[in-house]
Design a protein around this motif. Structure first.
Motif, PDB file in Angstrom:
ATOM      1  N   LYS A  55      -3.024  -0.939 -11.349  1.00 46.89           N
ATOM      2  CA  LYS A  55      -2.407   0.317 -10.937  1.00 46.89           C
ATOM      3  C   LYS A  55      -3.289   1.124  -9.989  1.00 46.89           C
ATOM      4  O   LYS A  55      -2.816   1.660  -8.992  1.00 46.89           O
ATOM      5  N   ASN A  56      -4.554   1.226 -10.301  1.00 52.84           N
ATOM      6  CA  ASN A  56      -5.437   2.091  -9.516  1.00 52.84           C
ATOM      7  C   ASN A  56      -6.485   1.307  -8.732  1.00 52.84           C
ATOM      8  O   ASN A  56      -7.536   1.844  -8.387  1.00 52.84           O
ATOM      9  N   VAL A  57      -6.219   0.032  -8.455  1.00 52.53           N
ATOM     10  CA  VAL A  57      -7.161  -0.794  -7.701  1.00 52.53           C
ATOM     11  C   VAL A  57      -6.814  -0.709  -6.219  1.00 52.53           C
ATOM     12  O   VAL A  57      -5.712  -1.101  -5.802  1.00 52.53           O
ATOM     13  N   ALA A  58      -7.738  -0.207  -5.435  1.00 52.39           N
ATOM     14  CA  ALA A  58      -7.479  -0.010  -4.012  1.00 52.39           C
ATOM     15  C   ALA A  58      -7.204  -1.343  -3.312  1.00 52.39           C
ATOM     16  O   ALA A  58      -7.915  -2.327  -3.509  1.00 52.39           O
ATOM     17  N   GLY A  59      -6.173  -1.364  -2.483  1.00 59.49           N
ATOM     18  CA  GLY A  59      -5.882  -2.529  -1.659  1.00 59.49           C
ATOM     19  C   GLY A  59      -5.085  -3.609  -2.341  1.00 59.49           C
ATOM     20  O   GLY A  59      -4.759  -4.608  -1.704  1.00 59.49           O
ATOM     21  N   THR A  66      -6.809  -6.873   0.550  1.00 58.26           N
ATOM     22  CA  THR A  66      -7.335  -6.480   1.843  1.00 58.26           C
ATOM     23  C   THR A  66      -8.546  -5.572   1.740  1.00 58.26           C
ATOM     24  O   THR A  66      -9.234  -5.349   2.731  1.00 58.26           O
ATOM     25  N   ALA A  67      -8.805  -5.023   0.571  1.00 59.59           N
ATOM     26  CA  ALA A  67      -9.919  -4.081   0.423  1.00 59.59           C
ATOM     27  C   ALA A  67     -11.154  -4.818  -0.055  1.00 59.59           C
ATOM     28  O   ALA A  67     -11.162  -5.383  -1.135  1.00 59.59           O
ATOM     29  N   SER A  69     -12.570  -4.385  -3.595  1.00 61.22           N
ATOM     30  CA  SER A  69     -11.858  -4.952  -4.735  1.00 61.22           C
ATOM     31  C   SER A  69     -12.298  -6.381  -5.029  1.00 61.22           C
ATOM     32  O   SER A  69     -12.041  -6.895  -6.110  1.00 61.22           O
ATOM     33  N   THR A  87      -1.717  -4.775  -4.920  1.00 58.46           N
ATOM     34  CA  THR A  87      -0.492  -4.483  -5.651  1.00 58.46           C
ATOM     35  C   THR A  87      -0.254  -5.636  -6.613  1.00 58.46           C
ATOM     36  O   THR A  87      -0.729  -6.751  -6.393  1.00 58.46           O
TER      37      THR A  87
END
Length: 551
Positions: free
Chosen positions: A280-284, A171-172, A175, A286
């Motif tokens: 782990k640290n990627v916005a938007g 969604t980001a 990314s 999982t």
């Protein structure tokens, strides 16, 4: 030791040079398909797929597949017609009883199928057509019937993502340049409805293959994500799932149960940890979840990394029993009973104790419908010598081909120490070669009871009963009290002795070397599963039995 009294002894040597399985199993085959550039400009490219070819090739080689047996379809060559044709060719060229590896990297898709009552998924080919799991299963039906094991790895996804809270979706916008979703929704295929999982009817390759008489124990389907998830392509590196599975299969995965080999479940756990760390640290985003269906206990690579240097083996002397004289075989001179040779203090084994029978092995995973998958529950623990040794024998047993029927009957399952002898009968549905491996109740050693230095005639005819031990050698219970595990194997082809060297028996050397260490367990698995044979067929039947030793 637990209990072994033979007319003569033999040595099991675990001091073998390390080598990957690719040096040994030249009859295995592979088909690698990757599409990074599609024929239509409307279909987004996947720049990482070019790296997936190299990753898939490395996996194939590690699985024991010779370069000459690897077929590759890339981009424009990967049309629907060509892929189906190569599936059928793979079925033709794979020998009876060999293994085959199928790999696909590219876009997945989903579309509305009124006959199925919802949306079904498939793979998107270069020419914009869809390749359903049913079509793949039909094209590889002959392969599933003849191969010992089929491993299919699909790095694609069948969901465009959903926007509800808690779902796996991209969604980001920031990314997007980092990871590209491996999904494309064809125009007119149901529009957004089929990118949502709410009305999904899953038709996985595993489900279709088992409907066409493939055996769950002989088939493994590995997918890069669950049906409602997006799996990702990483520019410059390839699919996240492919990267993780490649690295874990080539040595990163841990042998969590200490059996001496790494199973598909252990590779799945390792690959999932890799994906989790990547995202782990990627916005938007999982993590998507690698899924394994079918033979989760399959060992795809017999040796994944060099084991540590072996400990000094503990020599165990055996009391000798001369067989009764017969008109055909002169009785040997009486042989004295020998006391165990005490090893150096540093190598002194722990005092054996009576152990409770191990728990029953888990039932094989057989999924006849497309139910939700459970995550594997395996963690690294301080395994006991007994548990890791039993895990070794179970790992071997679970590589069997269920089409090789094996009937093994013990005359007694409870043996009185110092009195009763082992006696069993074996009947096989196929011609083959018999192997008996004993794990004694003390869990100190494995013993290859048959063939041995005295008797190497281990051939068996289909549907004929073989009685073991034979008249010229005997095996008597000698304690301690507890449970022994006896693994019986009938293999299509004889096993090579380069990893376990039989020594000629003499009255001065009636002993075996302990193999109950990491290198010894690995050597035993390689030996019994045929990882070091170049024969056409790797198939074998197997049965693991428990025998109680009582006072």
């Amino acid at each position: 030791m637990s209990w072994v009294k033979l007319l003569a002894g033999f040595a099991l040597c675990a001091n073998l040079p390390w080598a990957l399985a690719q040096n040994n199993a030249s009859q295995r085959t592979a088909l690698i398909v990757g599409i990074g550039q599609y024929g239509s400009p409307d279909i987004p490219s996947l720049s990482g797929v070019v790296h997936d070819f190299d990753s898939a090739r490395k996996m194939a080689l590690a699985m024991g597949i010779d370069e000459k047996n690897i077929t590759v379809l890339r981009d424009a060559a990967a049309t629907k017609a060509n892929i189906l044709s190569q599936f059928k060719r793979l079925s033709d060229i794979t020998p009876e009883g060999a293994r085959a590896f199928i790999y696909f990297s590219g876009h997945g898709t989903r579309w509305q199928d009124p006959q199925a009552g919802g949306c079904v998924e498939g793979l998107l080919t270069y020419d914009g057509q869809t390749l359903t799991h049913k079509e793949i299963a039909q094209a590889t039906d002959k392969l599933s019937q003849k191969a010992d094991k089929v491993i299919a790895l699909f790095d694609a996804c069948h969901s465009g993502g959903v926007t509800n809270a808690g779902t796996r979706s991209m969604t980001a916008p920031l990314s997007a340049p980092l990871f590209a979703p491996k999904f494309f929704l064809k125009a007119g295929a149901g529009q957004d409805m089929c990118s949502q999982p709410s009305n999904m009817v899953s038709r996985s390759l595993f489900g279709e293959a088992t409907r066409l008489n493939a055996l769950a124990e002989n088939f493994v389907q590995i997918t890069s994500s669950r049906p409602d998830e997006v799996s990702f392509d990483e520019p410059g590196k390839g699919g996240l799932a492919t990267q993780g599975i490649r690295d874990c299969l080539l040595g990163k995965a841990k042998d969590l149960d200490g059996s001496g080999a790494v199973s598909m479940t252990e590779i799945q756990i390792c690959a999932q940890n890799t994906i989790n760390a990547k995202l782990k640290n990627v916005a938007g985003l999982t993590p998507h979840h690698v899924s394994v269906r079918g033979a989760r206990n399959l060992i795809p690579v017999a040796v994944v990394k060099p084991p540590p240097e072996p400990e000094k083996p503990v020599a165990i002397s055996l009391a000798l029993v001369a067989p009764a004289a017969t008109p055909f075989t002169p009785a040997p001179a009486p042989l004295p009973a020998l006391s165990p040779v005490k090893p150096a203090p540093s190598a002194q084994p722990p005092k054996p104790t009576a152990l409770k029978p191990p728990p029953a092995p888990p039932a094989p995973v057989v999924a006849w419908v497309d139910e939700p998958l459970e995550e594997p529950r395996m963690t690294e623990t301080d395994a006991t010598p007994w548990s890791v040794s039993v895990a070794t024998l179970r790992d071997v047993e679970q590589q069997k081909n269920p089409r090789r029927k094996l009937d093994v009957q013990l005359s007694k399952s409870r043996l009185q120490i110092g009195k009763d002898t082992l006696d069993l009968s074996i009947k096989s549905s196929h011609d083959g070669y018999v192997y008996l491996v004993l794990l004694g109740s003390d869990a100190q050693s494995f013993y290859v009871l048959f063939p041995n230095g005295l008797d190497k005639a281990n051939r068996i005819k289909a549907n004929q009963t073989l009685r073991l031990p034979k008249p010229d050698w005997q095996v008597k219970a000698a304690g301690p009290a507890g449970t022994d595990q006896l693994l019986v194997i009938v293999s299509d082809t004889p096993r090579q002795m380069d990893s376990l060297t039989l020594a000629e028996p003499t009255s001065a050397a009636p002993f075996t070397y302990s193999l109950n260490n990491l290198q010894g367990r690995t050597a035993l698995i390689r030996y019994l599963t045929g990882a070091n044979t170049r024969a056409r067929s790797e198939s074998f039947g197997a049965k693991l039995l428990s025998i109680q030793e009582v006072l």
